[in-house]
Motif scaffolding. Sequence first.
Motif, PDB file in Angstrom:
ATOM      1  N   VAL A  31      75.826  72.422  36.969  1.00 31.14           N
ATOM      2  CA  VAL A  31      76.130  71.720  35.713  1.00 31.14           C
ATOM      3  C   VAL A  31      77.365  72.337  35.061  1.00 31.14           C
ATOM      4  CG1 VAL A  31      75.310  71.216  33.399  1.00 31.14           C
ATOM      5  CG2 VAL A  31      73.776  70.989  35.321  1.00 31.14           C
ATOM      6  N   ILE A  32      77.453  73.673  35.076  1.00 35.93           N
ATOM      7  CA  ILE A  32      78.615  74.325  34.463  1.00 35.93           C
ATOM      8  C   ILE A  32      79.880  73.930  35.209  1.00 35.93           C
ATOM      9  CG2 ILE A  32      79.724  76.560  34.170  1.00 35.93           C
ATOM     10  CD1 ILE A  32      77.031  77.725  33.477  1.00 35.93           C
ATOM     11  N   MET A  33      79.780  73.853  36.568  1.00 38.38           N
ATOM     12  CA  MET A  33      80.951  73.476  37.350  1.00 38.38           C
ATOM     13  C   MET A  33      81.406  72.070  36.972  1.00 38.38           C
ATOM     14  SD  MET A  33      81.974  71.597  40.127  1.00 38.38           S
ATOM     15  CE  MET A  33      80.472  71.160  40.975  1.00 38.38           C
ATOM     16  N   LEU A  34      80.444  71.132  36.890  1.00 36.36           N
ATOM     17  CA  LEU A  34      80.820  69.759  36.564  1.00 36.36           C
ATOM     18  C   LEU A  34      81.331  69.665  35.130  1.00 36.36           C
ATOM     19  CD1 LEU A  34      78.080  67.699  38.326  1.00 36.36           C
ATOM     20  CD2 LEU A  34      80.493  67.761  38.809  1.00 36.36           C
ATOM     21  N   ALA A  35      80.790  70.482  34.220  1.00 35.69           N
ATOM     22  CA  ALA A  35      81.267  70.439  32.838  1.00 35.69           C
ATOM     23  C   ALA A  35      82.701  70.914  32.747  1.00 35.69           C
ATOM     24  CB  ALA A  35      80.367  71.302  31.961  1.00 35.69           C
ATOM     25  N   ALA A  36      83.031  71.953  33.521  1.00 30.65           N
ATOM     26  CA  ALA A  36      84.413  72.431  33.509  1.00 30.65           C
ATOM     27  C   ALA A  36      85.340  71.360  34.077  1.00 30.65           C
ATOM     28  CB  ALA A  36      84.528  73.723  34.309  1.00 30.65           C
ATOM     29  N   ALA A  37      84.904  70.706  35.180  1.00 32.98           N
ATOM     30  CA  ALA A  37      85.724  69.639  35.756  1.00 32.98           C
ATOM     31  C   ALA A  37      85.902  68.510  34.752  1.00 32.98           C
ATOM     32  CB  ALA A  37      85.073  69.124  37.033  1.00 32.98           C
ATOM     33  N   GLU A  38      84.810  68.156  34.071  1.00 31.53           N
ATOM     34  CA  GLU A  38      84.862  67.072  33.088  1.00 31.53           C
ATOM     35  C   GLU A  38      85.805  67.429  31.951  1.00 31.53           C
ATOM     36  OE1 GLU A  38      82.531  67.715  30.187  1.00 31.53           O
ATOM     37  OE2 GLU A  38      83.510  66.088  29.104  1.00 31.53           O
ATOM     38  N   ALA A  39      85.761  68.684  31.504  1.00 32.12           N
ATOM     39  CA  ALA A  39      86.640  69.085  30.408  1.00 32.12           C
ATOM     40  C   ALA A  39      88.095  69.001  30.832  1.00 32.12           C
ATOM     41  CB  ALA A  39      86.288  70.504  29.963  1.00 32.12           C
ATOM     42  N   ALA A  40      88.393  69.461  32.063  1.00 31.58           N
ATOM     43  CA  ALA A  40      89.786  69.436  32.501  1.00 31.58           C
ATOM     44  C   ALA A  40      90.292  68.001  32.593  1.00 31.58           C
ATOM     45  CB  ALA A  40      89.912  70.142  33.850  1.00 31.58           C
ATOM     46  N   ILE A  41      89.502  67.132  33.256  1.00 38.27           N
ATOM     47  CA  ILE A  41      89.920  65.736  33.377  1.00 38.27           C
ATOM     48  C   ILE A  41      89.993  65.074  32.010  1.00 38.27           C
ATOM     49  CG2 ILE A  41      89.121  63.494  34.189  1.00 38.27           C
ATOM     50  CD1 ILE A  41      90.302  64.853  36.400  1.00 38.27           C
ATOM     51  N   GLY A  42      88.998  65.354  31.164  1.00 42.86           N
ATOM     52  CA  GLY A  42      88.963  64.718  29.844  1.00 42.86           C
ATOM     53  C   GLY A  42      90.169  65.097  29.017  1.00 42.86           C
ATOM     54  N   MET A  43      90.496  66.381  29.020  1.00 40.44           N
ATOM     55  CA  MET A  43      91.649  66.790  28.211  1.00 40.44           C
ATOM     56  C   MET A  43      92.933  66.191  28.768  1.00 40.44           C
ATOM     57  SD  MET A  43      90.362  68.455  25.817  1.00 40.44           S
ATOM     58  CE  MET A  43      88.772  69.190  25.497  1.00 40.44           C
ATOM     59  N   ALA A  44      93.054  66.102  30.111  1.00 35.76           N
ATOM     60  CA  ALA A  44      94.259  65.496  30.685  1.00 35.76           C
ATOM     61  C   ALA A  44      94.360  64.032  30.269  1.00 35.76           C
ATOM     62  CB  ALA A  44      94.236  65.624  32.202  1.00 35.76           C
TER      63      ALA A  44
END
Lengths: 103, 175
Positions: free
Chosen positions: A68-81
């Motif tokens: 979950v932490i891995m996917l949250a970090a991925a989501e944050a990176a994509i979301g901010m981009a």
Amino acid sequence: MEAIGLQHYLIVGLGLFCLGFYCVLTRRNAIGILMGVELILNAANVNYIAFSHFGAGSYDGQVYSIFVIMLAAAEAAIGMAIVLGLYRRFRSIDVARMTQLQG
Amino acid sequence: MEGLSLSNAAFYFLAGLTLFGAGGVAFSRNIVYSALSLMASFMGVAGLYILLRADFVAGVQVLLYVGGVVVLTLFAVMLTQHIADVQISNRSVGTLPSLAIIAAVFAVMAKAYRAAEWRSAALPTDTTSTYAIGNALLGTYVLPFEVASLVLLSVLVGVVVLSRREPDAESGRTE
């Protein structure tokens, strides 16, 4: 003072979820909404680890929370981009103004 | 008894830090304060993980959330700042209906928690969490682990593509 049990941790997770949900509901700022999503994912993680500690008798819950932490970090990176791309296009990160699919 | 009450006090302090930080994220008027409260909340959650004997996950939480996600959020806030603090409330879903919704969710879920019969079993004490997680990641969960590496690779490429500055982005529209 009663001993801290599973329910105490579940209540903390529930509080995190509710505050994150409130954030998602009320914010018009895209970054604020992303922060609310992060809070909701943290609430899920608290529940996973609390169940792993009190109920499961194995470390599987902690492994799930790693994913979950891995996917949250991925989501944050994509979301901010995406937010920065939208900001460049619309000069705003107000989600109420992002109403076109093709600019 | 002394140790028990000490861990109780630690729990209440960390839970308070977590929920107070989350409240700051949800209710702060300024998006920069929200991002900093998010950091406090994540630190509180990491402390709770340590109390739950999940020290490896606590380390990952500090490294990835506090060191990664919050910094990323602050970057995004800074890069879009003069727009960010203009108007943060939502007109379509007001404050009061939202408060009612989350109060209802909280009440129903807390009642369900109280009514449920939870299974209880203690964590095995003959191993440490890092050892157990490492074994699980390369044993039972090796397929999700490998898929996660693919996901991270595609995220890396996707972020580079998304945040690349288009040559005529300044003029507004690209044809």
